[in-house]
Design a protein around this motif. Structure first.
Motif, short mmCIF file in Angstrom:
data_model
loop_
_atom_site.label_atom_id
_atom_site.label_comp_id
_atom_site.label_asym_id
_atom_site.label_seq_id
_atom_site.Cartn_x
_atom_site.Cartn_y
_atom_site.Cartn_z
N ASN A 37 48.14 44.18 34.64
CA ASN A 37 47.64 44.57 33.41
C ASN A 37 46.60 43.17 33.13
N GLN A 38 45.23 43.00 34.04
CA GLN A 38 44.41 41.97 33.20
C GLN A 38 45.16 40.31 33.08
N PRO A 39 45.60 40.04 34.66
CA PRO A 39 45.90 38.66 34.98
C PRO A 39 44.97 37.64 34.47
N LEU A 40 45.05 36.70 34.25
CA LEU A 40 44.20 35.46 33.69
C LEU A 40 44.86 34.05 34.88
N TYR A 41 45.84 34.04 34.83
CA TYR A 41 46.15 32.93 35.28
C TYR A 41 47.61 33.12 36.22
N ASP A 324 33.97 32.73 41.66
CA ASP A 324 32.45 33.44 41.01
C ASP A 324 33.24 34.27 40.08
N PHE A 325 33.06 35.20 38.77
CA PHE A 325 34.10 35.85 38.37
C PHE A 325 33.08 37.61 38.51
N LEU A 357 40.90 43.51 45.51
CA LEU A 357 40.27 42.52 44.02
C LEU A 357 39.30 41.97 43.98
N GLU A 358 39.45 41.90 42.58
CA GLU A 358 37.17 42.89 41.97
C GLU A 358 37.40 41.97 40.59
N LEU A 371 47.73 28.11 47.17
CA LEU A 371 46.78 28.45 46.30
C LEU A 371 46.40 29.90 46.16
N TYR A 372 45.87 30.89 45.16
CA TYR A 372 46.39 32.07 44.77
C TYR A 372 44.78 32.46 44.00
N VAL A 373 43.92 33.95 44.24
CA VAL A 373 42.91 34.16 43.47
C VAL A 373 43.37 35.54 42.99
N VAL A 374 43.02 35.01 41.51
CA VAL A 374 43.81 36.25 40.54
C VAL A 374 42.88 37.00 40.03
N GLY A 375 42.46 38.70 40.02
CA GLY A 375 41.97 39.09 39.95
C GLY A 375 41.32 40.57 39.15
#
Length: 413
Positions: A37-41, A324-325, A357-358, A371-375
């Motif tokens: 649910n809306q992960p930010l970090y 870039d978000f 991922l968006e 490393l990870y990318v969080v959408g």
């Protein structure tokens, strides 16, 4: 890094178009979590194999062995404001977490709309954090807007006492209160607080750059920031990377090498990147140029990242990764011997294509340097080596089936 404007490495539309011609290298992306649910970090204590994921609404969840645990590690949902860019915005584990159980959070308080940084302590043997252990470190009065709250917090490698805190300018356009340039305000800054005590509050590090200067808050490490979103320390060198979201023209990255005494003014609201801010901008003595910037034809909201120092991946080691978000694009570059970025590569296709991922809200680094990318859409992807010879063995299989195999193999590792 106090160079001239000419030293800034600029990315133009032509350079962006040229990214497609870069040689491929050995990167791939694997989905490790979805449906959040809306992960930010995402972060973790050094050496810990788990990943701790921060959700905007106030939960910290543990990802372990490819599974998100059902019970949250920490639940602050009752006290976190979530409108606009508010929320639970930062998490940092004390360097001595393994022995002292201490961790820090940064959130916007639902009762006051202030930025709050608190310490919590995980009791020995406990699996979840008791919210009754909260100790208030600092509360920062915010502007009545819901944007530009920043929220990153971290300890520099090798320094177990001083917590760095990134604050945005408080919101709206053009920083109407001029907070970022106001040295009596804690907004639009990088702060550095000594949190080594056992009680609430903090001490001022004696080597902070503005200690003893009249009219300047001693908590300040740097000023002139708009919305420093997702900063990082290089876990190997201690260099500090600060990604600052632009307003309408430039996205920028600032770099402070390890040993830098601080005190930089990164220019906002006078400047956006290396250019004057229309209507309010100009110049001032001693402004520090970004090491890197790009224009709005490349992306519209930078998400800062990390220098890759994890298990070796050919073509990734030592490179700085960022996203870039708005554009949902992922990039990396290396630093040349002259200290300037070089070899810019777009990593979007290699890492994100096919993952779903968006909205790149954050990059993350776990306790082993992966490393990870969080959408923001709830998907988390990790960077892994490309399959190499596996691709030959799997030739003829559908790409989706192959990727699912990789996910299962990674989750079992």
């Amino acid at each position: 890094m106090r160079g001239s404007i000419d030293s800034v490495w600029k990315v133009t539309a032509c350079a962006a178009l040229g990214l497609a011609g870069q040689l491929a290298h050995a990167l791939d992306g694997v989905v490790v979590a979805a449906g959040l649910n809306q992960p930010l970090y995402l972060t973790a204590p050094t050496g810990d194999s788990r990943q701790f994921i921060v959700e905007k609404g106030g939960l910290v969840k543990i990802l372990s062995g490819g599974t998100v645990q059902s019970s949250p590690f920490l639940d602050l949902s009752a006290k976190v404001a979530t409108g606009g860019e508010q929320g639970l915005l930062g998490l940092a584990f004390d360097p001595g977490f393994a022995s002292n159980g201490r961790l820090y959070v940064n959130y916007i308080d639902a009762a006051t709309n202030n930025t709050v940084v608190e310490r919590y302590t995980l009791a020995s043997g406990a699996q979840t954090v008791n919210t009754a252990s909260a100790q208030r470190i600092i509360s920062i009065t915010q502007e009545p807007y819901q944007n530009h709250k920043a929220g990153w917090i971290a300890f520099r490698p090798g320094d177990s006492s001083n917590l760095y805190i990134a604050t945005g300018d408080g919101g709206s356009g053009n920083d109407p209160q001029n907070n970022a340039q106001n040295t009596s305000s804690l907004l639009g800054k990088m702060l550095r607080l000594n949190v080594s005590g056992t009680g609430e509050g903090y001490a001022i590090p004696t080597d902070n750059p503005f200690v003893g200067q009249a009219g300047v808050r001693p908590e300040l490490w740097a000023l002139g920031l708009r919305n420093p979103w997702r900063n990082s320390f290089d876990r190997q060198t201690g260099d500090l990377w600060i990604a600052d979201v632009g307003q309408g023209a430039r996205e920028e990255i600032n770099l402070e090498l390890a040993g830098d005494p601080g005190g930089h003014n990164y220019g906002w609201r006078l400047r956006e990147g290396s250019i004057a801010t229309p209507g309010v901008g100009g110049s001032a003595p001693g402004l520090t140029d970004p090491v890197f910037e790009y224009t709005r034809d490349v992306g519209q909201s930078i998400t800062g990242g990390y220098v890759y120092r994890g298990p070796s991946i050919e073509g990734a080691d030592g490179r700085y990764f960022y996203g870039d978000f708005v554009a949902n694009r992922l990039f990396s570059f290396a630093l040349g011997s002259d200290g300037k970025p070089t070899d810019l590569r777009e990593e979007t296709a290699a890492v994100l294509d096919g993952t779903g991922l968006e909205g790149i809200a954050s990059l993350g680094e776990d306790g082993l340097g992966r490393l990870y990318v969080v959408g923001i859409n709830g998907t988390v992807v990790t960077l892994v080596p490309e399959p190499g010879t596996w691709a030959l063995a799997l030739a003829g299989l559908a790409a989706v089936a192959w990727r699912r195999r990789r996910q299962l193999a990674y989750g079992a590792a």
